[in-house]
Design an enzyme around this catalytic site. Structure first.
Site, PDB file in Angstrom:
ATOM      1  N   ASP A  77       0.754  -1.178   0.050  1.00 41.13           N
ATOM      2  CA  ASP A  77       0.074  -0.041  -0.099  1.00 41.13           C
ATOM      3  C   ASP A  77       0.638   1.321   0.028  1.00 41.13           C
ATOM      4  OD1 ASP A  77      -2.538  -0.867  -0.295  1.00 41.13           O
ATOM      5  OD2 ASP A  77      -2.651  -1.660   1.976  1.00 41.13           O
ATOM      6  N   ASP A 134      -7.804  -4.028  -4.295  1.00 39.26           N
ATOM      7  CA  ASP A 134      -7.278  -2.801  -3.988  1.00 39.26           C
ATOM      8  C   ASP A 134      -6.232  -2.402  -4.388  1.00 39.26           C
ATOM      9  OD1 ASP A 134      -8.958  -4.629  -1.972  1.00 39.26           O
ATOM     10  OD2 ASP A 134      -8.556  -3.230  -0.483  1.00 39.26           O
TER      11      ASP A 134
END
Length: 397
Positions: free
Chosen positions: A116, A174
């Site tokens: 991320d 994601d």
């Protein structure tokens, strides 16, 4: 005037009236009123939480604010919110605040334990560089991109998402969002290998992410030794065969962004298919704000997810720039934005722990962050407002 000319004139007049009506509807979003509220909320936040090494994420079960360290995957969103405040208000004061909450994240550029880094670094330093052209911000984006590239497995053809069990080599929907940083870095003069990694990941994802009805699986789990797909499943949805609403929104946004960078029409088709499914589901809901999972049997007695609406609205606004029939996507985005701007979802000044939006759902299966504010809901909400403000005329071309 001949019959044909009269008919053409009438048709042209009808088109003009239709477009004028659409433009009026599209510009009905109260951007300035929301900005005034956001300025009050964030000013209130700074007065109580001035430490720029702590980053707002959500609310705890006891109602108090949840702050995180820079290592948390959500840490970069607040700085991104402030950069969008700077864009939307054109005030130097918001640039200074955005810089303060950005620069404390720099150490994460070398963190190899997360996929991320795009959320952490691109939404802070990347947004900052786009607005200021600060060369230091560019260097951080380039370093973080090189770090993220180390999580790529060429046998699988994708960047690994999580490092925890029960997954073998998970690739979550994601993760599409973090590809933007790699593509941006390549464009900024970084290693072109980063662009190849991003495209390879996207192509692998595209093979397995969608069902026949264009809904998405949340998690693709691979064998890292052979690259073979082991399982299509969920972690944050209600079941492996369900469609987790925010995951579908990530797909809309992610493949639209990929088309922006590459011009690959397969990505545009994927984005449109994902959007069509999302729109079909939300058109059944009076206010167009999705339930956390489209297949939850408890609907309508099920939590909403304003964050999914915000992500989708922002993605749909960009998609309207590229689609041959933009009004459907633009109209759906503004329908969701209109609802998000009402008191049902938009918090009153001084409430909601200084977050903007209410009624998001983080991870319902884990009984975590249900019906709470989420910092990334606010990020994509502000981005959608900025895009709405700048894309309105494009929707009528």
């Amino acid at each position: 005037m001949g019959v044909l000319h009269k008919a053409l004139f009438s048709l042209f007049a009808l088109i003009l009236v239709s477009q004028a009506g659409f433009a009026q509807k599209a510009t009905a979003i109260p951007v300035e009123q929301v900005l005034a509220l956001a300025e009050k909320q964030y000013t209130g936040y700074f007065s109580q939480y001035p430490d720029s090494t702590k980053y707002p994420r959500s609310s705890k079960e006891d109602g108090t604010i949840l702050l995180t360290s820079s290592r948390n995957w959500t840490s970069g969103f607040f700085a991104g919110n402030l950069w969008y405040m700077a864009r939307l208000t054109n005030k130097e004061s918001w640039r200074r605040r955005a810089a303060a909450w950005t620069e404390t994240l720099e150490a994460e550029k070398n963190t190899t334990s997360t996929h991320d880094l795009g959320f952490i670094i691109n939404n802070s330093f990347g947004q900052g560089y786009a607005l200021t052209q600060n060369p230091k911000y560019k260097e951080v984006v380039l370093q973080a991109s090189a770090t993220l590239g180390r999580r790529f497995n060429p046998t699988v053809g994708a960047i690994r998402s999580w490092d925890f069990a029960p997954f073998t080599y998970p690739v979550i929907v994601d993760n599409l969002m973090n590809l933007e940083m790699l593509l941006s870095a390549a464009k900024l003069g970084g290693d072109t290998t980063l662009a190849r990694i991003a495209k390879t990941h996207a192509n692998t994802d595209l093979k397995y992410r969608f069902r026949k009805d264009h809904s998405t699986f949340h998690v693709l789990d691979f064998d890292p030794a052979t690259g073979k797909l082991r399982k299509q499943m969920t972690h944050q949805g209600i079941a492996d065969n369900s469609c987790w609403a925010r995951g579908q929104a990530w797909a809309i946004y992610g493949y639209t962004m990929l088309y922006r960078f590459t011009g690959n029409k397969q990505y545009l088709t994927a984005a449109q298919n994902a959007a069509d499914y999302f729109i079909k589901q939300t058109n059944r809901i009076p206010d167009h704000i999705p339930y956390w999972d489209f297949n939850d049997p408890a609907i309508p007695n099920s939590p909403r997810d304003a964050s999914a609406a915000a992500v989708a609205a922002s993605g749909l606004l960009e998609l309207s720039k590229y689609a041959k029939s933009p009004k459907k996507y633009y109209g759906s985005a503004t329908a969701m934005l209109s609802s998000l701007c009402t008191p049902q979802y938009l918090a009153a000044a001084g409430t909601n722990n200084f977050f903007l939006l209410k009624h998001s759902t983080g991870n319902k299966p884990s009984k975590s962050e249900i019906d709470v504010p989420l910092v990334y809901a606010d990020y994509y909400f502000l981005e959608a407002l900025w895009r709405h403000k700048n894309y309105t005329t494009l929707a009528l071309q």
